[in-house]
Design a protein around this motif. Structure first.
Motif, PDB file in Angstrom:
ATOM      1  N   SER A 102       6.343 -16.602 -75.870  1.00  9.64           N
ATOM      2  CA  SER A 102       5.682 -15.795 -74.847  1.00  9.64           C
ATOM      3  C   SER A 102       6.730 -15.347 -73.830  1.00  9.64           C
ATOM      4  N   SER A 103       6.369 -14.393 -73.016  1.00  5.90           N
ATOM      5  CA  SER A 103       7.286 -13.941 -71.967  1.00  5.90           C
ATOM      6  C   SER A 103       7.634 -15.088 -71.031  1.00  5.90           C
ATOM      7  N   ARG A 104       6.674 -15.942 -70.806  1.00  2.16           N
ATOM      8  CA  ARG A 104       6.903 -17.113 -69.950  1.00  2.16           C
ATOM      9  C   ARG A 104       7.921 -18.059 -70.583  1.00  2.16           C
ATOM     10  N   ASP A 105       7.784 -18.296 -71.885  1.00  3.41           N
ATOM     11  CA  ASP A 105       8.747 -19.152 -72.594  1.00  3.41           C
ATOM     12  C   ASP A 105      10.162 -18.585 -72.469  1.00  3.41           C
ATOM     13  N   ASP A 163       9.243 -13.633 -81.973  1.00  3.91           N
ATOM     14  CA  ASP A 163       8.024 -12.984 -81.479  1.00  3.91           C
ATOM     15  C   ASP A 163       6.980 -13.998 -81.041  1.00  3.91           C
ATOM     16  N   ARG A 222      14.434 -11.165 -75.242  1.00  4.61           N
ATOM     17  CA  ARG A 222      13.922 -11.001 -76.600  1.00  4.61           C
ATOM     18  C   ARG A 222      14.777 -10.032 -77.423  1.00  4.61           C
TER      19      ARG A 222
END
Length: 55
Positions: free
Chosen positions: A31-34, A28, A42
């Motif tokens: 980040s979405s970018r990561d 969690d 995810r």
């Protein structure tokens, strides 16, 4: 004997839950970018974490 095995199972269950919660927190934390950078999903990561801990 029965009480000892009950305690042992409870401890094992608590240890698994702790490990799973730690993995979920780490996932969690991305980040979405990561996740996009490493081309990861995810939900798939969470599924694999569950599978790793609980079998």
């Amino acid at each position: 004997m029965f009480f000892d095995s009950l305690i042992a199972r409870a401890r094992e269950s608590a240890a698994k839950r702790k490990q799973y919660k730690r993995l979920v927190a780490e996932i969690d934390g991305f980040s979405s970018r990561d996740l996009a950078d490493i081309r990861a999903d995810r939900s798939e990561m969470l599924f694999q974490a569950y599978k790793q801990v609980y079998g």
